[in-house]
Design a protein around this motif. Structure first.
Motif, PDB file in Angstrom:
ATOM      1  N   LEU A 203       0.828  -1.202   0.000  1.00 40.94           N
ATOM      2  CA  LEU A 203       0.000   0.000   0.000  1.00 40.94           C
ATOM      3  C   LEU A 203       0.867   1.259   0.000  1.00 40.94           C
ATOM      4  CD1 LEU A 203      -2.921   0.991   0.089  1.00 40.94           C
ATOM      5  CD2 LEU A 203      -2.740   0.995   2.567  1.00 40.94           C
ATOM      6  N   LYS A 204       1.944   1.243   0.762  1.00 36.54           N
ATOM      7  CA  LYS A 204       2.855   2.388   0.794  1.00 36.54           C
ATOM      8  C   LYS A 204       3.513   2.580  -0.573  1.00 36.54           C
ATOM      9  CE  LYS A 204       6.961   4.140   3.084  1.00 36.54           C
ATOM     10  NZ  LYS A 204       8.035   3.850   4.033  1.00 36.54           N
ATOM     11  N   ASP A 205       3.952   1.495  -1.194  1.00 34.66           N
ATOM     12  CA  ASP A 205       4.546   1.584  -2.530  1.00 34.66           C
ATOM     13  C   ASP A 205       3.541   2.135  -3.540  1.00 34.66           C
ATOM     14  OD1 ASP A 205       6.914   0.592  -1.553  1.00 34.66           O
ATOM     15  OD2 ASP A 205       6.528  -1.470  -2.207  1.00 34.66           O
ATOM     16  N   PHE A 206       2.285   1.690  -3.436  1.00 36.48           N
ATOM     17  CA  PHE A 206       1.248   2.191  -4.330  1.00 36.48           C
ATOM     18  C   PHE A 206       1.037   3.685  -4.139  1.00 36.48           C
ATOM     19  CE2 PHE A 206      -3.292   3.216  -4.908  1.00 36.48           C
ATOM     20  CZ  PHE A 206      -3.375   3.021  -6.273  1.00 36.48           C
ATOM     21  N   ALA A 207       0.969   4.118  -2.871  1.00 36.99           N
ATOM     22  CA  ALA A 207       0.763   5.545  -2.589  1.00 36.99           C
ATOM     23  C   ALA A 207       1.936   6.377  -3.110  1.00 36.99           C
ATOM     24  CB  ALA A 207       0.579   5.760  -1.093  1.00 36.99           C
ATOM     25  N   LEU A 208       3.153   5.868  -2.964  1.00 39.58           N
ATOM     26  CA  LEU A 208       4.316   6.590  -3.482  1.00 39.58           C
ATOM     27  C   LEU A 208       4.293   6.665  -5.002  1.00 39.58           C
ATOM     28  CD1 LEU A 208       7.128   5.279  -1.108  1.00 39.58           C
ATOM     29  CD2 LEU A 208       6.088   7.551  -1.119  1.00 39.58           C
ATOM     30  N   ASP A 209       3.872   5.586  -5.650  1.00 38.74           N
ATOM     31  CA  ASP A 209       3.758   5.601  -7.114  1.00 38.74           C
ATOM     32  C   ASP A 209       2.702   6.608  -7.565  1.00 38.74           C
ATOM     33  OD1 ASP A 209       5.700   3.689  -7.385  1.00 38.74           O
ATOM     34  OD2 ASP A 209       4.295   2.026  -7.663  1.00 38.74           O
ATOM     35  N   VAL A 210       1.571   6.621  -6.872  1.00 37.14           N
ATOM     36  CA  VAL A 210       0.503   7.568  -7.230  1.00 37.14           C
ATOM     37  C   VAL A 210       0.988   8.998  -7.030  1.00 37.14           C
ATOM     38  CG1 VAL A 210      -1.763   8.425  -6.533  1.00 37.14           C
ATOM     39  CG2 VAL A 210      -1.403   5.986  -6.837  1.00 37.14           C
ATOM     40  N   ARG A 211       1.665   9.252  -5.926  1.00 32.23           N
ATOM     41  CA  ARG A 211       2.160  10.601  -5.650  1.00 32.23           C
ATOM     42  C   ARG A 211       3.196  11.032  -6.684  1.00 32.23           C
ATOM     43  NH1 ARG A 211       2.068  14.189  -1.459  1.00 32.23           N
ATOM     44  NH2 ARG A 211       3.911  15.475  -1.205  1.00 32.23           N
ATOM     45  N   GLY A 212       4.101  10.141  -7.039  1.00 31.68           N
ATOM     46  CA  GLY A 212       5.105  10.472  -8.052  1.00 31.68           C
ATOM     47  C   GLY A 212       4.476  10.769  -9.402  1.00 31.68           C
ATOM     48  N   THR A 213       3.507   9.947  -9.787  1.00 34.69           N
ATOM     49  CA  THR A 213       2.819  10.163 -11.061  1.00 34.69           C
ATOM     50  C   THR A 213       2.012  11.455 -11.016  1.00 34.69           C
ATOM     51  OG1 THR A 213       2.670   7.765 -11.301  1.00 34.69           O
ATOM     52  CG2 THR A 213       1.286   9.096 -12.737  1.00 34.69           C
ATOM     53  N   MET A 214       1.416  11.752  -9.868  1.00 35.94           N
ATOM     54  CA  MET A 214       0.646  12.983  -9.731  1.00 35.94           C
ATOM     55  C   MET A 214       1.551  14.209  -9.882  1.00 35.94           C
ATOM     56  SD  MET A 214      -1.543  14.304  -6.428  1.00 35.94           S
ATOM     57  CE  MET A 214      -0.050  14.482  -5.456  1.00 35.94           C
ATOM     58  N   ILE A 215       2.705  14.187  -9.249  1.00 34.05           N
ATOM     59  CA  ILE A 215       3.643  15.307  -9.354  1.00 34.05           C
ATOM     60  C   ILE A 215       4.122  15.469 -10.789  1.00 34.05           C
ATOM     61  CG2 ILE A 215       5.945  16.072  -8.658  1.00 34.05           C
ATOM     62  CD1 ILE A 215       5.320  14.877  -5.888  1.00 34.05           C
ATOM     63  N   GLN A 216       4.407  14.337 -11.441  1.00 32.46           N
ATOM     64  CA  GLN A 216       4.845  14.395 -12.836  1.00 32.46           C
ATOM     65  C   GLN A 216       3.742  14.972 -13.728  1.00 32.46           C
ATOM     66  OE1 GLN A 216       5.769  10.577 -14.443  1.00 32.46           O
ATOM     67  NE2 GLN A 216       6.282  11.357 -16.459  1.00 32.46           N
ATOM     68  N   ARG A 217       2.513  14.541 -13.530  1.00 35.55           N
ATOM     69  CA  ARG A 217       1.401  15.032 -14.357  1.00 35.55           C
ATOM     70  C   ARG A 217       1.128  16.511 -14.094  1.00 35.55           C
ATOM     71  NH1 ARG A 217      -0.809  15.254 -19.042  1.00 35.55           N
ATOM     72  NH2 ARG A 217      -3.049  15.482 -18.994  1.00 35.55           N
ATOM     73  N   GLU A 218       1.225  16.939 -12.837  1.00 33.31           N
ATOM     74  CA  GLU A 218       1.040  18.352 -12.525  1.00 33.31           C
ATOM     75  C   GLU A 218       2.118  19.200 -13.199  1.00 33.31           C
ATOM     76  OE1 GLU A 218       0.918  18.763  -8.308  1.00 33.31           O
ATOM     77  OE2 GLU A 218      -1.160  18.088  -8.176  1.00 33.31           O
ATOM     78  N   ALA A 219       3.340  18.696 -13.233  1.00 33.20           N
ATOM     79  CA  ALA A 219       4.416  19.427 -13.906  1.00 33.20           C
ATOM     80  C   ALA A 219       4.143  19.508 -15.408  1.00 33.20           C
ATOM     81  CB  ALA A 219       5.756  18.749 -13.646  1.00 33.20           C
ATOM     82  N   GLU A 220       3.655  18.414 -15.996  1.00 30.47           N
ATOM     83  CA  GLU A 220       3.326  18.432 -17.427  1.00 30.47           C
ATOM     84  C   GLU A 220       2.210  19.436 -17.717  1.00 30.47           C
ATOM     85  OE1 GLU A 220       2.254  14.445 -18.372  1.00 30.47           O
ATOM     86  OE2 GLU A 220       4.309  13.683 -18.211  1.00 30.47           O
ATOM     87  N   LEU A 221       1.171  19.440 -16.887  1.00 31.88           N
ATOM     88  CA  LEU A 221       0.069  20.381 -17.086  1.00 31.88           C
ATOM     89  C   LEU A 221       0.517  21.821 -16.862  1.00 31.88           C
ATOM     90  CD1 LEU A 221      -2.887  18.477 -15.404  1.00 31.88           C
ATOM     91  CD2 LEU A 221      -2.547  18.890 -17.835  1.00 31.88           C
ATOM     92  N   GLY A 222       1.354  22.034 -15.859  1.00 32.10           N
ATOM     93  CA  GLY A 222       1.868  23.378 -15.605  1.00 32.10           C
ATOM     94  C   GLY A 222       2.692  23.890 -16.764  1.00 32.10           C
TER      95      GLY A 222
END
Length: 119
Positions: free
Chosen positions: A49-68
């Motif tokens: 679950l922790k690994d999943f949350a870290l993957d989601v957070r990393g992907t979220m940060i990457q996507r926010e940077a792409e959108l920005g």
């Protein structure tokens, strides 16, 4: 004679093997062993679950940077940005005022709100 010895030895070996297997399975089914297995599975699930949350957070940060980058939100503001804002927004951007506009009123209650006090 050799035949009987062979089958006697084979039967004894099968009996020892079966007894060992049964004893191992009985030890696995004790309450302490079951509790340890459940704890190990819970820890493993927590790690997944922790690994999943870290993957989601990393992907979220990457996507926010792409959108920005796509929307131009990462670009620095122009130096005269403060002059283009309307007056109320300019004040909000500059920070809070030093003189308060409203007075604060203190409301005191005459009775306590502790329910245990009455009993």
């Amino acid at each position: 004679m050799f035949r009987r010895t062979f089958w006697f030895t084979a039967g004894a070996a099968a009996g020892v093997w079966a007894t060992t297997k049964v004893n191992r399975k009985l030890k696995e089914l004790t309450p302490e062993s079951l509790a340890a297995q459940a704890a190990d599975k819970a820890v493993a699930a927590g790690h997944r679950l922790k690994d999943f949350a870290l993957d989601v957070r990393g992907t979220m940060i990457q996507r926010e940077a792409e959108l920005g980058a796509a929307l131009g939100l990462d670009a620095p503001p122009p130096p005269d940005d403060e002059q283009r804002l309307p007056a109320p927004r300019r004040r909000a951007a500059l920070g809070p005022r030093t003189t308060p506009d409203t007075t604060t009123t203190v409301i005191k209650h005459s009775r306590s709100f502790n329910r245990n006090e009455d009993h």
